[in-house]
Enzyme design. Structure first.
Site, PDB file in Angstrom:
ATOM      1  N   GLU A 179       0.743  -1.149  -0.006  1.00 40.71           N
ATOM      2  CA  GLU A 179      -0.042   0.061   0.018  1.00 40.71           C
ATOM      3  C   GLU A 179       0.960   1.162  -0.086  1.00 40.71           C
ATOM      4  OE1 GLU A 179      -2.855   0.391   3.182  1.00 40.71           O
ATOM      5  OE2 GLU A 179      -3.459   2.354   2.668  1.00 40.71           O
ATOM      6  N   LYS A 221      -2.492  -1.911  -3.629  1.00 40.77           N
ATOM      7  CA  LYS A 221      -3.296  -0.974  -2.995  1.00 40.77           C
ATOM      8  C   LYS A 221      -2.785   0.434  -3.100  1.00 40.77           C
ATOM      9  CE  LYS A 221      -6.200  -0.112   1.435  1.00 40.77           C
ATOM     10  NZ  LYS A 221      -6.683  -0.647   2.622  1.00 40.77           N
TER      11      LYS A 221
HETATM   12  P1  13P Z   1      -9.231   4.548   3.469  1.00 35.70           P
HETATM   13  O1  13P Z   1      -9.987   3.699   2.580  1.00 35.70           O
HETATM   14  O2  13P Z   1     -10.197   5.260   4.595  1.00 35.70           O
HETATM   15  O3  13P Z   1      -8.418   5.414   3.061  1.00 35.70           O
HETATM   16  O4  13P Z   1      -8.450   3.438   4.439  1.00 35.70           O
HETATM   17  C1  13P Z   1      -7.858   2.606   3.861  1.00 35.70           C
HETATM   18  C2  13P Z   1      -6.686   1.977   4.578  1.00 35.70           C
HETATM   19  O5  13P Z   1      -6.402   0.750   4.590  1.00 35.70           O
HETATM   20  C3  13P Z   1      -5.707   3.223   4.791  1.00 35.70           C
HETATM   21  O6  13P Z   1      -4.720   2.537   5.080  1.00 35.70           O
END
Ligand code: 13P
Length: 344
Positions: A179, A221
């Site tokens: 991510e 992600k």
């Molecule tokens: P949000 O969809 O609220 O951005 O959160 C996703 C997430 O896992 C943040 O690390």
């Protein structure tokens, strides 16, 4: 095929199914406390447990959600009927994931940039989480857009952290969610976001390659390519879809099976419409779906309000949001569907 690869394959096949997404319910205690307090809900171990139990016991959730990312506290908790959360999910055909990074620390001698900690002891922790029922993991790196950031140094350091984490996960048969989040709280244009996203993703995939991470068994992600919240020019869903897919095509190998976006502070409706716009574009080699926290939970948390009397209503709204995002993951969402689903 060794056991780790078998595990990776089973998990990715489940999570990359068309029409399914991931619920991020892995807010740290600090983050969920802020969200609860904004709604006047006290944040205790038990209210956090009750809230997440509400989400995860939603009937038919598995129609739209294939996995839930948990915070460590939740993995160690049991529901009101004494069931471990990972077992509850499994009994509903949903996989349990776990946030394994230990949050952000300053990247010293930079202009307020950050890196992510948590590599020390990660191998041992993953073994423990796997034994407790987790089959995938998440690590979040964060980048801020200003005139001078993200720096090439921050981009490189964070890419390296993500790749080291991903390699350790795969060695344990755990699918890593990679991510890299570019924050949207500044005034940048969509063009500047595209430029930064390209640099960041290029560095991330270079590092994954160097660390011999098997791209077939990761979930990317990313944030979407979008204008900052303080930018006066607001991009349409069509623009966000087009720019995001353009940058992904330049940087993400087709070997990656699924890309599950974060919502990053977009409204629920925007996050859904933007995902849908991407899925209207032909020829994408990857599944494009969601791994939202706020854009799935916001209305539901507001409806729940910490009161068990509101569980059914909160679950209804949560399921509707999951359904709309499932539709968006196949390009079948229209804003007209929102009329039936916004909270009372
Ligand atoms: P949000 O969809 O609220 O951005 O959160 C996703 C997430 O896992 C943040 O690390």
């Amino acid at each position: 095929m060794n056991n780790q690869i078998k595990d990776l394959e089973t998990t990715i096949n489940h999570l990359a199914k068309k029409g399914k997404g991931i619920l991020a319910a892995d807010e740290s205690i600090g983050t969920i406390t802020k969200r609860f307090e904004a709604l006047g809900i006290p944040s205790t171990e038990d209210t956090r447990r009750a809230y997440r139990e509400m989400l995860m016991t939603t009937p038919h959730l598995s129609d739209y959600v294939g996995g839930v990312i948990l915070f460590e506290e939740t993995l160690n908790q049991t529901t009101s009927t004494g069931q471990k959360f990972a077992d509850l999910l499994k009994s509903n055909n949903i996989l349990a994931g776990i946030k394994v990074d230990k949050g952000l620390i300053p990247l010293l001698n930079t202009k307020d940039e950050q890196s992510t900690q948590g590599l020390d002891g990660l191998d041992e922790r993953l073994k423990e989480y796997k034994a407790k029922g987790a089959s995938f993991a998440k690590w979040r790196a964060v980048y801020s857009i200003t005139e001078n950031t993200p720096s090439t140094f921050a981009i490189k350091m964070n890419a390296s952290g993500l790749a080291q984490y991903a390699a350790i996960c795969q060695a344990n048969g755990i699918v890593p969610i990679v991510e890299p989040e570019i924050l949207i709280d500044s005034d940048h244009t969509i063009e500047r976001c595209a430029e930064v996203t390209e640099q960041v993703l290029h560095a991330v995939f270079h590092a994954l390659y160097k660390h011999k991470v098997k791209l077939e068994y990761i979930i990317l992600k990313p944030s979407m390519v979008i204008n900052g919240k303080k930018c006066s020019a607001k991009a349409t869903a069509e623009q966000v879809g087009k720019e995001t897919v353009k940058i992904l095509r330049r940087t993400v190998p087709a070997a990656v099976p699924t890309i599950n976006f974060l919502s990053g502070g977009q409204s629920c409706e925007e996050a859904t419409a933007n995902l849908n716009a991407m899925n209207l574009l032909p020829g994408n080699p990857w599944n494009l779906s969601f791994s939202y926290a706020r854009a799935l939970q916001d209305y539901s948390m507001k409806t729940w309000k910490g009161d068990s009397k509101n569980v059914a209503a909160a679950q209804k709204i949560f399921l509707q949001r999951a359904h709309l995002n499932s539709l968006a993951s196949t390009g079948k969402y229209t804003p007209a569907l929102e009329k039936e689903t916004s909270p009372a």
